[in-house]
Design a protein around this motif. Structure first.
Motif, PDB file in Angstrom:
ATOM      1  N   ASP A 238      -9.795   7.952   5.847  1.00 26.20           N
ATOM      2  CA  ASP A 238      -9.273   6.674   6.341  1.00 26.20           C
ATOM      3  C   ASP A 238      -7.947   6.329   5.674  1.00 26.20           C
ATOM      4  N   THR A 239      -7.863   6.556   4.369  1.00 22.99           N
ATOM      5  CA  THR A 239      -6.616   6.278   3.654  1.00 22.99           C
ATOM      6  C   THR A 239      -5.509   7.199   4.134  1.00 22.99           C
ATOM      7  N   PHE A 240      -5.820   8.478   4.340  1.00 23.92           N
ATOM      8  CA  PHE A 240      -4.808   9.408   4.832  1.00 23.92           C
ATOM      9  C   PHE A 240      -4.326   9.012   6.225  1.00 23.92           C
ATOM     10  N   ASP A 241      -5.234   8.575   7.080  1.00 18.99           N
ATOM     11  CA  ASP A 241      -4.857   8.141   8.429  1.00 18.99           C
ATOM     12  C   ASP A 241      -3.941   6.917   8.371  1.00 18.99           C
ATOM     13  N   THR A 242      -4.299   5.956   7.528  1.00 18.47           N
ATOM     14  CA  THR A 242      -3.473   4.754   7.368  1.00 18.47           C
ATOM     15  C   THR A 242      -2.108   5.112   6.802  1.00 18.47           C
ATOM     16  N   PHE A 243      -2.089   5.979   5.794  1.00 21.67           N
ATOM     17  CA  PHE A 243      -0.838   6.411   5.182  1.00 21.67           C
ATOM     18  C   PHE A 243       0.061   7.090   6.216  1.00 21.67           C
ATOM     19  N   LYS A 244      -0.496   7.992   6.999  1.00 23.76           N
ATOM     20  CA  LYS A 244       0.282   8.675   8.038  1.00 23.76           C
ATOM     21  C   LYS A 244       0.857   7.690   9.044  1.00 23.76           C
ATOM     22  N   ARG A 245       0.045   6.729   9.445  1.00 21.78           N
ATOM     23  CA  ARG A 245       0.500   5.724  10.406  1.00 21.78           C
ATOM     24  C   ARG A 245       1.658   4.902   9.835  1.00 21.78           C
ATOM     25  N   LEU A 246       1.549   4.493   8.563  1.00 19.13           N
ATOM     26  CA  LEU A 246       2.610   3.711   7.943  1.00 19.13           C
ATOM     27  C   LEU A 246       3.899   4.509   7.778  1.00 19.13           C
ATOM     28  N   VAL A 247       3.778   5.778   7.429  1.00 18.95           N
ATOM     29  CA  VAL A 247       4.951   6.629   7.277  1.00 18.95           C
ATOM     30  C   VAL A 247       5.612   6.835   8.639  1.00 18.95           C
ATOM     31  N   ASP A 248       4.830   7.009   9.674  1.00 18.70           N
ATOM     32  CA  ASP A 248       5.384   7.171  11.027  1.00 18.70           C
ATOM     33  C   ASP A 248       6.163   5.935  11.475  1.00 18.70           C
ATOM     34  N   GLN A 249       5.795   4.770  10.961  1.00 21.53           N
ATOM     35  CA  GLN A 249       6.456   3.523  11.340  1.00 21.53           C
ATOM     36  C   GLN A 249       7.782   3.313  10.607  1.00 21.53           C
ATOM     37  N   LEU A 250       8.057   4.118   9.603  1.00 18.69           N
ATOM     38  CA  LEU A 250       9.310   3.951   8.835  1.00 18.69           C
ATOM     39  C   LEU A 250      10.525   4.253   9.692  1.00 18.69           C
TER      40      LEU A 250
ATOM     41  N   PHE B  27      -6.847   7.674  -2.097  1.00 20.57           N
ATOM     42  CA  PHE B  27      -6.803   9.002  -1.479  1.00 20.57           C
ATOM     43  C   PHE B  27      -8.105   9.775  -1.645  1.00 20.57           C
ATOM     44  N   ILE B  28      -8.843   9.467  -2.705  1.00 23.97           N
ATOM     45  CA  ILE B  28     -10.115  10.153  -2.918  1.00 23.97           C
ATOM     46  C   ILE B  28     -11.194   9.130  -3.239  1.00 23.97           C
ATOM     47  N   GLN B  29     -12.422   9.566  -3.044  1.00 21.11           N
ATOM     48  CA  GLN B  29     -13.587   8.775  -3.428  1.00 21.11           C
ATOM     49  C   GLN B  29     -14.350   9.585  -4.463  1.00 21.11           C
TER      50      GLN B  29
ATOM     51  N   MET C 217       0.815  -1.197   0.000  1.00 24.62           N
ATOM     52  CA  MET C 217       0.000   0.000   0.000  1.00 24.62           C
ATOM     53  C   MET C 217       0.858   1.261   0.000  1.00 24.62           C
ATOM     54  N   LEU C 218       1.900   1.264   0.777  1.00 26.71           N
ATOM     55  CA  LEU C 218       2.733   2.450   0.916  1.00 26.71           C
ATOM     56  C   LEU C 218       3.364   2.854  -0.422  1.00 26.71           C
ATOM     57  N   THR C 219       3.822   1.879  -1.190  1.00 26.08           N
ATOM     58  CA  THR C 219       4.421   2.166  -2.488  1.00 26.08           C
ATOM     59  C   THR C 219       3.407   2.806  -3.423  1.00 26.08           C
ATOM     60  N   ASN C 220       2.191   2.261  -3.461  1.00 26.53           N
ATOM     61  CA  ASN C 220       1.138   2.833  -4.312  1.00 26.53           C
ATOM     62  C   ASN C 220       0.813   4.260  -3.895  1.00 26.53           C
ATOM     63  N   CYS C 221       0.787   4.509  -2.603  1.00 26.84           N
ATOM     64  CA  CYS C 221       0.494   5.858  -2.108  1.00 26.84           C
ATOM     65  C   CYS C 221       1.581   6.835  -2.533  1.00 26.84           C
ATOM     66  N   PHE C 222       2.843   6.442  -2.366  1.00 25.92           N
ATOM     67  CA  PHE C 222       3.940   7.335  -2.759  1.00 25.92           C
ATOM     68  C   PHE C 222       3.925   7.594  -4.265  1.00 25.92           C
ATOM     69  N   GLN C 223       3.621   6.567  -5.047  1.00 27.51           N
ATOM     70  CA  GLN C 223       3.541   6.761  -6.497  1.00 27.51           C
ATOM     71  C   GLN C 223       2.432   7.743  -6.853  1.00 27.51           C
ATOM     72  N   ALA C 224       1.291   7.614  -6.197  1.00 24.10           N
ATOM     73  CA  ALA C 224       0.174   8.511  -6.468  1.00 24.10           C
ATOM     74  C   ALA C 224       0.504   9.948  -6.076  1.00 24.10           C
ATOM     75  N   LEU C 225       1.298  10.118  -5.036  1.00 18.37           N
ATOM     76  CA  LEU C 225       1.641  11.458  -4.557  1.00 18.37           C
ATOM     77  C   LEU C 225       2.853  12.059  -5.269  1.00 18.37           C
TER      78      LEU C 225
ATOM     79  N   LEU D  16      -0.800  16.367  -6.316  1.00 14.17           N
ATOM     80  CA  LEU D  16      -0.709  17.076  -5.033  1.00 14.17           C
ATOM     81  C   LEU D  16      -1.585  18.318  -5.053  1.00 14.17           C
ATOM     82  N   GLN D  17      -1.598  19.016  -6.168  1.00 14.44           N
ATOM     83  CA  GLN D  17      -2.423  20.212  -6.296  1.00 14.44           C
ATOM     84  C   GLN D  17      -3.910  19.842  -6.221  1.00 14.44           C
ATOM     85  N   LEU D  18      -4.298  18.751  -6.852  1.00 15.05           N
ATOM     86  CA  LEU D  18      -5.689  18.300  -6.775  1.00 15.05           C
ATOM     87  C   LEU D  18      -6.085  17.975  -5.342  1.00 15.05           C
ATOM     88  N   LEU D  19      -5.187  17.313  -4.609  1.00 10.96           N
ATOM     89  CA  LEU D  19      -5.484  16.997  -3.208  1.00 10.96           C
ATOM     90  C   LEU D  19      -5.640  18.265  -2.380  1.00 10.96           C
TER      91      LEU D  19
END
Length: 84
Positions: free
Chosen positions: A72-84, A55-57, A1-9, A15-18
């Motif tokens: 929910d996705t942003f919360d999960t992403f933040k949690r995974l990044v914090d664990q790095l 990241f979006i619905q 999941m983390l790799t897909n999130c980083f690729q999307a960002l 980033l501007q759309l977000l």
């Protein structure tokens, strides 16, 4: 999941759309398209990438699609990044 999130960002337009969606929740696609000198097809492709990453619905409202951030996705992403 983390790799897909980083690729999307990894693209500045995504980033501007977000950022736009964060300030205008429930933004309809036509409103999002006005963020810059990008074609509708370009914006829609970036929205698809963000949606695939979770990241979006996107919700159909008649013939238009309304996009919003998925907290929910942003919360999960933040949690995974914090664990790095």
């Amino acid at each position: 999941m983390l790799t897909n999130c980083f690729q999307a960002l990894s693209h500045p337009v995504r980033l501007q759309l977000l950022q736009v969606l964060a300030t205008r929740p429930g933004c309809i696609c036509g409103d999002v398209i006005e963020i810059g000198a990008f074609s509708k097809a370009t914006i829609l492709e970036h929205l698809r990438v963000l949606q695939r990453a979770g990241f979006i619905q996107g919700e159909l409202e008649g013939r238009r699609r309304c996009y919003q951030l998925d907290s929910d996705t942003f919360d999960t992403f933040k949690r995974l990044v914090d664990q790095l």
